[in-house]
Design a protein around this motif. Sequence first.
Motif, PDB file in Angstrom:
ATOM      1  N   VAL A 197     -27.479 -28.519  -8.836  1.00  0.00           N
ATOM      2  CA  VAL A 197     -28.298 -27.314  -8.944  1.00  0.00           C
ATOM      3  C   VAL A 197     -27.524 -26.175  -8.299  1.00  0.00           C
ATOM      4  O   VAL A 197     -26.554 -26.389  -7.564  1.00  0.00           O
ATOM      5  CB  VAL A 197     -29.660 -27.477  -8.226  1.00  0.00           C
ATOM      6  CG1 VAL A 197     -30.495 -28.552  -8.872  1.00  0.00           C
ATOM      7  CG2 VAL A 197     -29.473 -27.741  -6.745  1.00  0.00           C
ATOM      8  N   ARG A 198     -27.955 -24.966  -8.585  1.00  0.00           N
ATOM      9  CA  ARG A 198     -27.392 -23.812  -7.909  1.00  0.00           C
ATOM     10  C   ARG A 198     -28.214 -23.555  -6.648  1.00  0.00           C
ATOM     11  O   ARG A 198     -29.424 -23.363  -6.708  1.00  0.00           O
ATOM     12  CB  ARG A 198     -27.420 -22.582  -8.817  1.00  0.00           C
ATOM     13  CG  ARG A 198     -26.861 -21.331  -8.147  1.00  0.00           C
ATOM     14  CD  ARG A 198     -26.753 -20.181  -9.135  1.00  0.00           C
ATOM     15  NE  ARG A 198     -26.372 -18.952  -8.460  1.00  0.00           N
ATOM     16  CZ  ARG A 198     -25.134 -18.662  -8.068  1.00  0.00           C
ATOM     17  NH1 ARG A 198     -24.164 -19.536  -8.283  1.00  0.00           N
ATOM     18  NH2 ARG A 198     -24.873 -17.532  -7.442  1.00  0.00           N
ATOM     19  N   GLU A 231     -33.270 -35.454 -14.112  1.00  0.00           N
ATOM     20  CA  GLU A 231     -32.994 -34.076 -14.526  1.00  0.00           C
ATOM     21  C   GLU A 231     -34.012 -33.629 -15.560  1.00  0.00           C
ATOM     22  O   GLU A 231     -34.312 -34.345 -16.518  1.00  0.00           O
ATOM     23  CB  GLU A 231     -31.578 -33.986 -15.099  1.00  0.00           C
ATOM     24  CG  GLU A 231     -31.100 -32.570 -15.339  1.00  0.00           C
ATOM     25  CD  GLU A 231     -29.628 -32.521 -15.690  1.00  0.00           C
ATOM     26  OE1 GLU A 231     -29.089 -31.416 -15.805  1.00  0.00           O
ATOM     27  OE2 GLU A 231     -29.029 -33.602 -15.852  1.00  0.00           O
ATOM     28  N   LEU A 232     -34.559 -32.421 -15.354  1.00  0.00           N
ATOM     29  CA  LEU A 232     -35.510 -31.824 -16.286  1.00  0.00           C
ATOM     30  C   LEU A 232     -34.853 -30.660 -17.011  1.00  0.00           C
ATOM     31  O   LEU A 232     -33.706 -30.312 -16.724  1.00  0.00           O
ATOM     32  CB  LEU A 232     -36.756 -31.349 -15.537  1.00  0.00           C
ATOM     33  CG  LEU A 232     -37.470 -32.388 -14.666  1.00  0.00           C
ATOM     34  CD1 LEU A 232     -38.623 -31.750 -13.921  1.00  0.00           C
ATOM     35  CD2 LEU A 232     -37.949 -33.556 -15.507  1.00  0.00           C
ATOM     36  N   ALA A 233     -35.577 -30.073 -17.945  1.00  0.00           N
ATOM     37  CA  ALA A 233     -35.008 -28.972 -18.727  1.00  0.00           C
ATOM     38  C   ALA A 233     -34.658 -27.780 -17.847  1.00  0.00           C
ATOM     39  O   ALA A 233     -33.625 -27.126 -18.041  1.00  0.00           O
ATOM     40  CB  ALA A 233     -35.989 -28.553 -19.818  1.00  0.00           C
ATOM     41  N   ASP A 234     -35.519 -27.486 -16.874  1.00  0.00           N
ATOM     42  CA  ASP A 234     -35.301 -26.298 -16.044  1.00  0.00           C
ATOM     43  C   ASP A 234     -35.052 -26.607 -14.586  1.00  0.00           C
ATOM     44  O   ASP A 234     -34.993 -25.699 -13.748  1.00  0.00           O
ATOM     45  CB  ASP A 234     -36.510 -25.356 -16.138  1.00  0.00           C
ATOM     46  CG  ASP A 234     -37.803 -26.049 -15.704  1.00  0.00           C
ATOM     47  OD1 ASP A 234     -37.817 -27.298 -15.660  1.00  0.00           O
ATOM     48  OD2 ASP A 234     -38.781 -25.343 -15.417  1.00  0.00           O
ATOM     49  N   GLY A 235     -34.917 -27.885 -14.245  1.00  0.00           N
ATOM     50  CA  GLY A 235     -34.701 -28.203 -12.844  1.00  0.00           C
ATOM     51  C   GLY A 235     -34.483 -29.682 -12.604  1.00  0.00           C
ATOM     52  O   GLY A 235     -34.116 -30.438 -13.510  1.00  0.00           O
ATOM     53  N   VAL A 236     -34.743 -30.088 -11.371  1.00  0.00           N
ATOM     54  CA  VAL A 236     -34.537 -31.469 -10.946  1.00  0.00           C
ATOM     55  C   VAL A 236     -35.777 -31.938 -10.202  1.00  0.00           C
ATOM     56  O   VAL A 236     -36.330 -31.211  -9.362  1.00  0.00           O
ATOM     57  CB  VAL A 236     -33.304 -31.576 -10.016  1.00  0.00           C
ATOM     58  CG1 VAL A 236     -33.180 -32.986  -9.453  1.00  0.00           C
ATOM     59  CG2 VAL A 236     -32.041 -31.196 -10.767  1.00  0.00           C
ATOM     60  N   HIS A 237     -36.234 -33.150 -10.527  1.00  0.00           N
ATOM     61  CA  HIS A 237     -37.380 -33.752  -9.848  1.00  0.00           C
ATOM     62  C   HIS A 237     -36.881 -34.902  -8.982  1.00  0.00           C
ATOM     63  O   HIS A 237     -36.190 -35.791  -9.456  1.00  0.00           O
ATOM     64  CB  HIS A 237     -38.414 -34.258 -10.847  1.00  0.00           C
ATOM     65  CG  HIS A 237     -39.578 -34.945 -10.203  1.00  0.00           C
ATOM     66  ND1 HIS A 237     -39.776 -36.298 -10.266  1.00  0.00           N
ATOM     67  CD2 HIS A 237     -40.599 -34.445  -9.450  1.00  0.00           C
ATOM     68  CE1 HIS A 237     -40.871 -36.618  -9.603  1.00  0.00           C
ATOM     69  NE2 HIS A 237     -41.389 -35.512  -9.100  1.00  0.00           N
ATOM     70  N   GLU A 304     -42.694 -35.408  -3.111  1.00  0.00           N
ATOM     71  CA  GLU A 304     -42.341 -35.030  -4.479  1.00  0.00           C
ATOM     72  C   GLU A 304     -41.698 -33.643  -4.430  1.00  0.00           C
ATOM     73  O   GLU A 304     -42.322 -32.687  -3.959  1.00  0.00           O
ATOM     74  CB  GLU A 304     -43.581 -34.996  -5.372  1.00  0.00           C
ATOM     75  CG  GLU A 304     -44.331 -36.316  -5.456  1.00  0.00           C
ATOM     76  CD  GLU A 304     -43.809 -37.207  -6.566  1.00  0.00           C
ATOM     77  OE1 GLU A 304     -42.903 -36.742  -7.314  1.00  0.00           O
ATOM     78  OE2 GLU A 304     -44.289 -38.335  -6.697  1.00  0.00           O
ATOM     79  N   ILE A 305     -40.470 -33.539  -4.934  1.00  0.00           N
ATOM     80  CA  ILE A 305     -39.707 -32.297  -4.816  1.00  0.00           C
ATOM     81  C   ILE A 305     -39.261 -31.830  -6.194  1.00  0.00           C
ATOM     82  O   ILE A 305     -38.811 -32.632  -7.017  1.00  0.00           O
ATOM     83  CB  ILE A 305     -38.454 -32.501  -3.929  1.00  0.00           C
ATOM     84  CG1 ILE A 305     -38.863 -33.036  -2.559  1.00  0.00           C
ATOM     85  CG2 ILE A 305     -37.659 -31.213  -3.785  1.00  0.00           C
ATOM     86  CD1 ILE A 305     -37.702 -33.573  -1.757  1.00  0.00           C
ATOM     87  N   PHE A 306     -39.403 -30.535  -6.418  1.00  0.00           N
ATOM     88  CA  PHE A 306     -38.851 -29.917  -7.630  1.00  0.00           C
ATOM     89  C   PHE A 306     -37.915 -28.792  -7.218  1.00  0.00           C
ATOM     90  O   PHE A 306     -38.266 -27.956  -6.390  1.00  0.00           O
ATOM     91  CB  PHE A 306     -39.950 -29.362  -8.533  1.00  0.00           C
ATOM     92  CG  PHE A 306     -39.423 -28.538  -9.679  1.00  0.00           C
ATOM     93  CD1 PHE A 306     -38.887 -29.153 -10.802  1.00  0.00           C
ATOM     94  CD2 PHE A 306     -39.411 -27.151  -9.619  1.00  0.00           C
ATOM     95  CE1 PHE A 306     -38.371 -28.402 -11.848  1.00  0.00           C
ATOM     96  CE2 PHE A 306     -38.912 -26.391 -10.659  1.00  0.00           C
ATOM     97  CZ  PHE A 306     -38.384 -27.018 -11.783  1.00  0.00           C
TER      98      PHE A 306
END
Length: 316
Positions: A197-198, A231-237, A304-306
């Motif tokens: 991630v950035r 990995e998700l479309a707009d982030g990381v779970h 739980e982290i996004f």
Amino acid sequence: MVKRNQLTEGRKMFLSVMGIFLAYGVVFFLFEDYDRRTWEPLSEKWDWHLLGFSLLVMLGLGWVLHRYSKRMDERISREWSEHNSVMRRELTQNIAHELKTPVASILGYMETLVDNPEMDEGLRRQFIGRSHAQAQRLTALLHDIATLNRIDYAPDLYGFDEVDLRRMMEEIAQETALALEKEQMELHVSMPERLSVRGNASLLYSAFRNLMDNAVNYAGAHTTISITAKELADGVHIRFCDNGVGVADEHLPRLFERFYRVDKGRSRGMGGTGLGLAIVKNAILLHGGCITACRNGGGGLCFEIFLKKDASPMQN
């Protein structure tokens, strides 16, 4: 913190209502009658009088709304200032309380050493060691306070770059291997080979290291820590869980509060500052993400982290 170019609630209300009046004036001027069959401008003298009266009403209401919006903004600002003042007082009291314990201990040990120059060498070393431990705790507390203040008031000072989360977790696992072995705990990590991630590497490391230390210190011996990520479309779970003793439901909403401890005596005894999970939450929020705590299905605690893939400290 509200940015200078951000519209206040009062201004939003004022502009919304005035926009409606302006739209009404435009429609009234463009259409000759209200059945909307023609686009001809006003032709009768009475229509011009009605339009002029409507404009006067609009100006009058605009003046009233402007005054009301200013008072509303002042009230919101005053309530927010009062809320911040209460929060600052509570935080100052908590900081003073937390600082008092190690400082008093160090002073007590030092006074004893000064007043008893003939003290047994073994006891002297013991007092010096305890003073050193309290000084380390004091240093950790001041560091955590400085970190939170920087996140709150100077987030733009944190540089954001590409951060390899998989590699970071591997480093944390290596650094905590001895502590895990001492407690006879197991660590299971399931993450994609390439997961990045950035963000700010230092803050993210601090967040995940705090979660790891929290699990090692409080989950209990012979337990398992499980870290999974996708990995998700707009982030990381990311799920950070353990099957340890967990916490009662009433504590879950307050876990991220500054200086909140489930077991105060046990936390201080283990050298905790009471700011670890607060740093975790604020670091995650700075990255445009979110974190929640819940009870693990098999017992224990689960976070739980996004995280957004492309976050910026200025967007928050």
